[in-house]
Structure formats: structure tokens, C-alpha cells
Design an enzyme around this catalytic site. Sequence first.
Site, short mmCIF file in Angstrom:
data_model
loop_
_atom_site.label_atom_id
_atom_site.label_comp_id
_atom_site.label_asym_id
_atom_site.label_seq_id
_atom_site.Cartn_x
_atom_site.Cartn_y
_atom_site.Cartn_z
N ASP A 296 3.22 34.80 -16.22
CA ASP A 296 1.88 34.69 -16.79
C ASP A 296 1.95 33.53 -17.78
O ASP A 296 2.61 33.63 -18.81
CB ASP A 296 1.54 36.01 -17.48
CG ASP A 296 0.19 35.98 -18.19
OD1 ASP A 296 -0.36 34.89 -18.40
OD2 ASP A 296 -0.29 37.08 -18.54
N ASP B 201 -3.54 37.87 -13.68
CA ASP B 201 -3.25 36.67 -14.48
C ASP B 201 -1.84 36.12 -14.25
O ASP B 201 -1.35 35.32 -15.05
CB ASP B 201 -3.48 36.96 -15.97
CG ASP B 201 -2.57 38.06 -16.51
OD1 ASP B 201 -1.76 38.60 -15.75
OD2 ASP B 201 -2.68 38.37 -17.71
N GLN C 272 2.42 32.73 -22.12
CA GLN C 272 2.75 34.12 -22.50
C GLN C 272 4.17 34.55 -22.13
O GLN C 272 4.87 35.14 -22.93
CB GLN C 272 1.74 35.09 -21.84
CG GLN C 272 2.06 36.56 -22.10
CD GLN C 272 1.04 37.50 -21.45
OE1 GLN C 272 -0.08 37.61 -21.91
NE2 GLN C 272 1.44 38.18 -20.38
N GLY D 237 19.79 27.65 -16.94
CA GLY D 237 20.46 27.85 -15.65
C GLY D 237 19.86 28.94 -14.78
O GLY D 237 20.06 28.96 -13.58
N ASP E 208 -0.19 43.35 -10.60
CA ASP E 208 -0.51 42.99 -11.99
C ASP E 208 -0.95 44.23 -12.76
O ASP E 208 -1.51 45.16 -12.19
CB ASP E 208 -1.62 41.94 -12.04
CG ASP E 208 -1.83 41.40 -13.46
OD1 ASP E 208 -0.83 41.28 -14.20
OD2 ASP E 208 -2.98 41.10 -13.84
N TYR F 242 5.66 43.44 -28.08
CA TYR F 242 4.82 43.46 -26.88
C TYR F 242 4.17 42.12 -26.63
O TYR F 242 3.44 41.60 -27.45
CB TYR F 242 3.73 44.53 -27.00
CG TYR F 242 2.89 44.62 -25.75
CD1 TYR F 242 3.43 45.21 -24.61
CD2 TYR F 242 1.61 44.11 -25.70
CE1 TYR F 242 2.69 45.27 -23.44
CE2 TYR F 242 0.87 44.17 -24.54
CZ TYR F 242 1.42 44.76 -23.41
OH TYR F 242 0.69 44.81 -22.26
N LYS G 79 2.79 43.17 -20.01
CA LYS G 79 3.65 43.96 -19.13
C LYS G 79 4.46 43.06 -18.21
O LYS G 79 4.05 41.94 -17.93
CB LYS G 79 2.76 44.85 -18.25
CG LYS G 79 2.48 46.21 -18.86
CD LYS G 79 3.66 47.17 -18.67
CE LYS G 79 3.40 48.43 -19.45
NZ LYS G 79 4.56 49.15 -19.88
N SER H 275 11.99 45.97 14.00
CA SER H 275 13.30 45.89 14.69
C SER H 275 14.44 46.49 13.87
O SER H 275 15.29 45.77 13.35
CB SER H 275 13.66 44.43 15.01
OG SER H 275 12.56 43.73 15.50
N TYR I 173 6.92 49.62 -27.95
CA TYR I 173 6.93 48.16 -27.87
C TYR I 173 5.52 47.59 -27.84
O TYR I 173 5.31 46.46 -27.45
CB TYR I 173 7.73 47.72 -26.63
CG TYR I 173 9.16 48.13 -26.76
CD1 TYR I 173 10.07 47.34 -27.46
CD2 TYR I 173 9.60 49.33 -26.22
CE1 TYR I 173 11.38 47.73 -27.62
CE2 TYR I 173 10.92 49.73 -26.37
CZ TYR I 173 11.81 48.93 -27.07
OH TYR I 173 13.11 49.32 -27.23
P1 13P Z 1 -0.69 41.11 -18.78
O1 13P Z 1 0.68 41.73 -18.93
O2 13P Z 1 -1.12 41.06 -17.35
O3 13P Z 1 -0.75 39.77 -19.46
O4 13P Z 1 -1.72 42.06 -19.48
C1 13P Z 1 -1.60 42.29 -20.86
C2 13P Z 1 -2.66 43.19 -21.41
O5 13P Z 1 -2.57 43.51 -22.57
C3 13P Z 1 -3.77 43.67 -20.58
O6 13P Z 1 -4.68 44.46 -21.30
P1 13P Z 2 10.02 47.37 16.64
O1 13P Z 2 11.14 48.33 16.96
O2 13P Z 2 10.02 46.14 17.49
O3 13P Z 2 9.94 47.06 15.18
O4 13P Z 2 8.62 48.10 17.06
C1 13P Z 2 8.10 49.16 16.36
C2 13P Z 2 6.62 48.98 16.24
O5 13P Z 2 6.15 47.90 15.97
C3 13P Z 2 5.75 50.16 16.40
O6 13P Z 2 4.62 50.08 15.59
MG MG Z 3 -1.71 38.07 -19.55
MG MG Z 4 -0.23 40.02 -15.77
#
Ligand code: 13P
Ligand code: 13P
Ligand code: MG
Ligand code: MG
Length: 367
Positions: free
Chosen positions: A12, A50, A92, A101, A129, A230, A233, A244, A349
Site C-alpha cells: 500500500d 488500496d 504507508q 536485499g 484487502d 499500527y 493491516k 492434474s 497494535y
Molecule cells: P489498509 O491496511 O488497507 O491501508 O487499511 C487501513 C485502515 O485503517 C482501514 O480502515
Molecule cells: P484434471 O485431473 O485434468 O485436473 O481434471 C479434473 C477436472 O478438471 C474436473 O473438473
Molecule cells: Mg491503506
Molecule cells: Mg490495504
Amino acid sequence: MSKITFSIIKADVGGYPGHANVHPELIEVAQENLKKSDILEDFHVTHCGDDLELLMTHRKGEDSEEIHSLAWDTFQKATEKAKELGLYGAGQDMLSDAFSGNVKGMGPGVAEMEFTPRKAEPVVAFLMDKTEPGAFNLPIFKMFADPFNTAGLVIDPSLHNGFRFEIWDIKESKKIIMETPEEIYDILALIGAKGRFVIKRVFPKGDKLPNDEPVAAISTEKLYQIAGEYVGKDDPVALVRAQSGLPALGEVLEPFSHAFLVSGWMRGSHNGPIMPVGVKNAICTRFDGPPRAVALGFQVKDGKMNGPADLFDDPAFDPVREQSARIADYMRRHGPFEPHRLPLEDMEYTTLPGVMKNLKRRFESVD
Ligand code: 13P
Ligand code: 13P
Ligand code: MG
Ligand code: MG
């Protein structure tokens, strides 16, 4: 066949408006920066609420310094744009001044999987989110371990062996590997406590797929433990491979036909229902929510992502969206009362301790 790595790195870097959405110019800045790079096989930039989401394929493996540095640089450029536009909480999740790194522990969330691609390789990127990494415990368990969700566990011999779950204790920084179906009761004993134990990876058993290559990976960064206060989140992301010898695509999506409760929502301090939506509806409005989930499907071939298909942008998920909106109403009626508001331990937090501090000196002993 040489291995491929699918990485989602997200942050974010500023909301528009408030914590609702990502401004389209941030997406453009990120696209421009990734386009210039010659270390990616392919990429897709999108958002959930966001959160700015970088989906990338490459041959550098998990935890690659080059890839993490590219993501960090991209978020920095997007932060500059966010500041220019006066977006809310610009930068944020950029909790460090200098890249060292690896973006882990610096604010962004990461889900990565290196694997040997099969002839046809369906991959689903889940983006959430207004919630926390433990929000993936229920749907990932259902996909890989619940026969009432995944018919293949019962009727496809290649799924009969079950899976290995890597579960992290995010408070103690420890991990444990557990097997399904043998240990499902013990697994549930842990992961039902989703604020503490989170599924990090799932590995296959049996001989159809390499047993050391993950078939699901979830971001588990804990922002509040990094930031110390805080700052929002740690809205999680996950990658899941399908078909498969693995759950079919529809079995991977099926857990989202139920508006299960997750922690997050307004100020990261409330329980509320998840709402699966297409990207165009991944906007957190009502009480900054309800928490959203997006599912983007790809058929990865020779490094190319071939997608996305916006999998929840589908009338088949209308009933769960309605259910979610109804549960949101019901939960909201509790206002500041638990269990809509999170229990006190989870509020440590947030900004609540400030209120408690002021009251502390007015408390007298009762004998
Ligand atoms: P975000 O973690 O998505 O930024 O949301 C923070 C928040 O306080 C929402 O009310
Ligand atoms: P696969 O074994 O090829 O994943 O097939 C399963 C399937 O798609 C049934 O919905
Ligand atoms: Mg945010
Ligand atoms: Mg967010």
C-alpha cells in the site's frame, strides 16, 4: 524443463481516496517501471482495494535480490507519484528508508513459488484487502483437505495421498510441517486460531508432482510486528496451482462461495465477512470494506502468464456477495462491541492503547 518462479509482491503506497482504492496513475507508474526491466519473463500490475499488486514471472527463484529490488524500486516510484497526487498515507507500507536485499520485513507482502511447469499450468493469484494472512487458512484448508469442498480428494486417485501443510506460528517465529489426511484434526486445532497460526505453503505427496515444490504459497508478513505501531493491516496475497493431481480450478474457487468471517475491516480492528469480487469492484467503501478478495487466473507457458481471467467477476458469485452484504449489516449493528470489534489482545497494535493510557490513572482498586 527449467523452473519458473511466480511472485506476487504488494504494498500500500497510498490510497485513493482514504483506504478505498489505488489511483490509476500508480498502476501506470508500476507498469512503466516493470516494462523497462529485462529480468522478468512477464508481469501484470493490478490492485485490490488500496494495495498495489505486482504479479511477475521470472527465472531468478524465490527470495531473489534482483526481483525484490525491482519491486522495491517500483514501489518507491509509485510512492513519489502518490505524494505528488496527495494520496492518503503515501508510502504507508514502505517501512524502511534503504533496501537491504529482500523486501521481507520492510513492509511489502510477498507470495512466491518456484516450480517445474507442467504441460498446462493453471495458477490462481488471490489478492485480499482489509484483512490478515490468517484469512487464507479456511479457504486453503478447504481446497486441499476438505472432501466436502474438493471432490477430487474422494474420486481422483491422484489426490488421495493428500498434501503436506507448512504452518507458521507468527508470534513465536516457528514452523511445523503437517500431513493430510492423517493430521487434519491437529491442523485445525492450530489454524482455527488464525491470528497466530497461518498456512505458509502446501506441498504435494505421491508421485505425480515433485514433492519439494509448493502448490500453494501465502504471504505471512506481520506489518504491526515490523512497524511497532499500527500502520494498516498486512493485507495478504496467495498463489495456488490447480488441476492434474491438484484441486481443479472450480475446487480452488469453491471456498469463496461462503462469506466467512475475517479480521481487519475498519481500522484493522473488526471482524467482518469476506466479499469475493472482480477487480472493478475491489474497492473498500462500506466501513472501509467489507474485506475483499480477488482471484486472477493464468495459464503459465514458457514464462508467459497468459491471463488474467477475472474469476470472481461472475454471476455465480452473486449469492455470496449478497450474503456478505447482509452479514456486514448484521455485524455493523454491534457497533463498538465484540465480537464485531476485535478482542483486546488484537487491539494492542492499534490506536486503542492511547485511550486506555489516559484512563489508567483514574482506575482505583476494588477490594
Ligand atoms: P489498509 O491496511 O488497507 O491501508 O487499511 C487501513 C485502515 O485503517 C482501514 O480502515
Ligand atoms: P484434471 O485431473 O485434468 O485436473 O481434471 C479434473 C477436472 O478438471 C474436473 O473438473
Ligand atoms: Mg491503506
Ligand atoms: Mg490495504
